[in-house]
Design a protein around this motif. Structure first.
Motif, PDB file in Angstrom:
ATOM      1  N   ARG A 123      53.921  29.418  31.409  1.00  0.00           N
ATOM      2  CA  ARG A 123      52.664  28.981  32.098  1.00  0.00           C
ATOM      3  C   ARG A 123      52.813  28.898  33.642  1.00  0.00           C
ATOM      4  O   ARG A 123      51.933  28.794  34.275  1.00  0.00           O
ATOM      5  N   SER A 124      53.985  28.806  34.372  1.00  0.00           N
ATOM      6  CA  SER A 124      54.254  28.736  35.546  1.00  0.00           C
ATOM      7  C   SER A 124      53.942  29.791  36.411  1.00  0.00           C
ATOM      8  O   SER A 124      54.025  30.967  35.975  1.00  0.00           O
ATOM      9  N   SER A 142      54.352  24.285  19.723  1.00  0.00           N
ATOM     10  CA  SER A 142      54.995  24.885  20.993  1.00  0.00           C
ATOM     11  C   SER A 142      55.186  26.415  20.697  1.00  0.00           C
ATOM     12  O   SER A 142      55.029  27.001  21.807  1.00  0.00           O
ATOM     13  N   ARG A 150      56.804  26.202  29.257  1.00  0.00           N
ATOM     14  CA  ARG A 150      56.843  25.722  30.702  1.00  0.00           C
ATOM     15  C   ARG A 150      56.963  26.910  31.415  1.00  0.00           C
ATOM     16  O   ARG A 150      56.335  27.165  32.590  1.00  0.00           O
TER      17      ARG A 150
END
Length: 156
Positions: free
Chosen positions: A155-156, A2, A152
């Motif tokens: 990446r958004s 991660s 998350r």
């Protein structure tokens, strides 16, 4: 891993990252900075174990601490905001919890609250109940979860 994925995604998006950690004691920042080249993405990490450090270094309100306690989404929110405000990073993750041993009926061992501030300034918070799985396992689980939150968001 991660951490590498979060760094790659932040790099691609042109984002700098800060961390604000309590129960993990810098483990998220350590995971990120263990990767060569992380200096172009990681701005800084704050380890604010005591309430006084949360207030002094991150600007967490003493009223928030008094009303909700250090292990709360309210404090996690203020930690994330403070990390961005004091570092200039556009993304920050915060972690505050009870790694154990110990805890109480109202705040059991293994409860960890997370805050993540997005590049647009919105803050999301959540609480994970890792359970009484042992201090090392709670801290490792919280570190992995924080890295997944970072991934998350960038990446958004």
């Amino acid at each position: 891993m991660s951490a590498a994925a979060a760094l790659d995604a932040a790099r691609a998006a042109g984002l700098r990252i800060a961390t604000a950690e309590s129960c993990t004691g810098g483990m998220v920042a350590a995971a990120l900075t263990a990767i060569p080249g992380s200096s172009d993405v990681v701005e800084c990490g704050f380890v604010t174990y005591s309430n006084d450090a949360k207030i002094r270094m991150l600007g967490v309100s003493s009223e928030t601490l008094k009303a909700h306690g250090a292990v709360s989404e309210e404090v996690a929110r203020e930690m994330a905001r403070g990390a961005c405000a004091r570092s200039g990073a556009r993304v920050a993750v915060s972690i505050t919890g009870i790694a154990g041993p110990g805890g109480s009926e109202h705040k059991p061992e293994g409860r960890v609250c997370f805050g993540i501030i997005r590049p647009d300034g919105a803050v999301q918070c959540e609480t994970r109940e890792f359970g009484a799985i042992g201090r090392d396992a709670v801290r490792a689980g919280a570190t992995e979860h924080a890295l997944a939150l970072l991934l998350r968001v960038v990446r958004s």
